[in-house]
Enzyme design. Structure first.
Site, PDB file in Angstrom:
ATOM      1  N   ASP A   1      40.096  66.376  24.151  1.00  0.00           N
ATOM      2  CA  ASP A   1      40.752  67.427  23.366  1.00  0.00           C
ATOM      3  C   ASP A   1      40.162  68.780  23.747  1.00  0.00           C
ATOM      4  OD1 ASP A   1      38.228  67.042  22.237  1.00  0.00           O
ATOM      5  OD2 ASP A   1      38.991  66.191  20.375  1.00  0.00           O
TER       6      ASP A   1
ATOM      7  N   ASP B   1      36.700  63.020   8.395  1.00  0.00           N
ATOM      8  CA  ASP B   1      38.014  62.721   7.809  1.00  0.00           C
ATOM      9  C   ASP B   1      38.713  61.560   8.527  1.00  0.00           C
ATOM     10  OD1 ASP B   1      38.820  63.892  10.186  1.00  0.00           O
ATOM     11  OD2 ASP B   1      40.006  65.489   9.261  1.00  0.00           O
TER      12      ASP B   1
ATOM     13  N   HIS C   1      39.249  61.301  11.840  1.00  0.00           N
ATOM     14  CA  HIS C   1      39.993  61.606  13.069  1.00  0.00           C
ATOM     15  C   HIS C   1      39.285  61.037  14.302  1.00  0.00           C
ATOM     16  CE1 HIS C   1      37.820  65.787  13.564  1.00  0.00           C
ATOM     17  NE2 HIS C   1      37.169  64.872  14.239  1.00  0.00           N
TER      18      HIS C   1
ATOM     19  N   GLU D   1      44.224  64.351  13.287  1.00  0.00           N
ATOM     20  CA  GLU D   1      43.838  64.451  11.889  1.00  0.00           C
ATOM     21  C   GLU D   1      44.648  63.454  11.041  1.00  0.00           C
ATOM     22  OE1 GLU D   1      41.215  65.915  11.568  1.00  0.00           O
ATOM     23  OE2 GLU D   1      41.230  68.092  11.823  1.00  0.00           O
TER      24      GLU D   1
END
Ligand code: PGA
Length: 259
Positions: free
Chosen positions: A67, A135, A137, A142
């Site tokens: 990413d 979270d 991810h 996400e």
């Protein structure tokens, strides 16, 4: 999912580095997907030590990015290309031109498809390193990301922006947008290695490994992957119900079966 639990982050880094060294010994021109953040740093240090000791060479390896932030000036110290060159490649004696990443200069809607083409042209990713967000991810997929998603432009959650604020002088400087390999893209790698260290990851790791497969915890999609190894330290693994079983299977792992 195979689970390897080690006492601390350095021991985790050693195990993950050993997996990568074994892959490169088998396949010197392997395609390795790198991850950023704090989690992989002990792995990168262990790999650099192996190169220094003549136990590994990465001269022919092809590296790919998982990413990247959108909107940072080229060469910004926190752009993921710069981070990977600094933390991973240079210590391995590898130059930045061996790191393939998304082309941010393209129109936004073309960046993902073009990167997918480049990954396909490499013949796919042999081993993809993955951290996990608090979270849930992986990459920057996400919660609510499609489990079949491809590389695309994403908006970060505020939780992720807060988690990453430590890398920036001002929390407001954390980009809002990123390009990330999709969950479907990651799912095509040959071997997914999910690494989690520290108590802040315990809840997300438990959801990923033992929870239902759900876009609410994007890392849980790895339960569908045919070859995934989760490497965690005691603190990140503390919430796992099956910990004793994972330790038992690891202790009884047949010698013929590599990671
Ligand atoms: P961290 O990030 O390694 O810095 O905790 C992991 C992630 O967000 O994927």
């Amino acid at each position: 999912m195979e689970l390897v639990v080690k006492p601390d982050a350095d021991a985790v880094g050693e195990v993950v580095a050993d997996m990568i060294i074994a892959l490169v010994a088998r396949r010197p021109d392997a395609v390795i997907g790198l991850a950023t953040g704090s989690t992989p740093l002990p792995t990168y240090r262990a790999l650099a030590a192996a190169v220094g000791e003549g136990r590994a060479s990465f001269a022919d390896v092809r590296f790919v990015m998982l990413d990247e932030y959108v909107g940072l000036p080229e060469g910004h110290p926190e752009s993921y290309r710069t981070v990977l060159e600094r933390e991973a490649l240079r210590p391995l004696g590898v130059t930045g031109d061996r790191l393939i990443g998304p082309t941010l200069s393209l129109p936004p809607e073309e960046i993902g498809p073009r990167y997918e083409e480049r990954l396909a042209a490499l013949g796919g990713v042999d081993l993809q390193l993955l951290g996990i967000g608090s979270d849930g991810h992986i990459g920057f997929n996400e919660p609510t990301s499609s489990l079949a998603s491809r590389t695309r432009w994403k908006t970060l959650t505020q939780q992720t922006r807060d988690d990453n604020a430590r890398f920036f002088d001002d929390p407001a400087d954390v980009p809002r947008h990123v390009i990330t390999q999709g969950l479907g893209t990651i799912g095509e790698c040959g071997h997914a290695v999910l690494v989690a260290t520290g108590a802040a990851k315990a809840e997300a790791l438990t959801a990923a490994v033992e929870g239902p497969v759900s876009a609410a915890c994007p890392a849980s999609v790895l339960q569908f992957h045919p070859h995934v190894t989760v490497v965690a330290d005691d603190a990140a693994a503390a919430g796992l119900q099956g910990l004793d079983y994972y330790r038992f299977t690891l202790a009884n792992k047949p010698a013929w079966q590599p990671f």
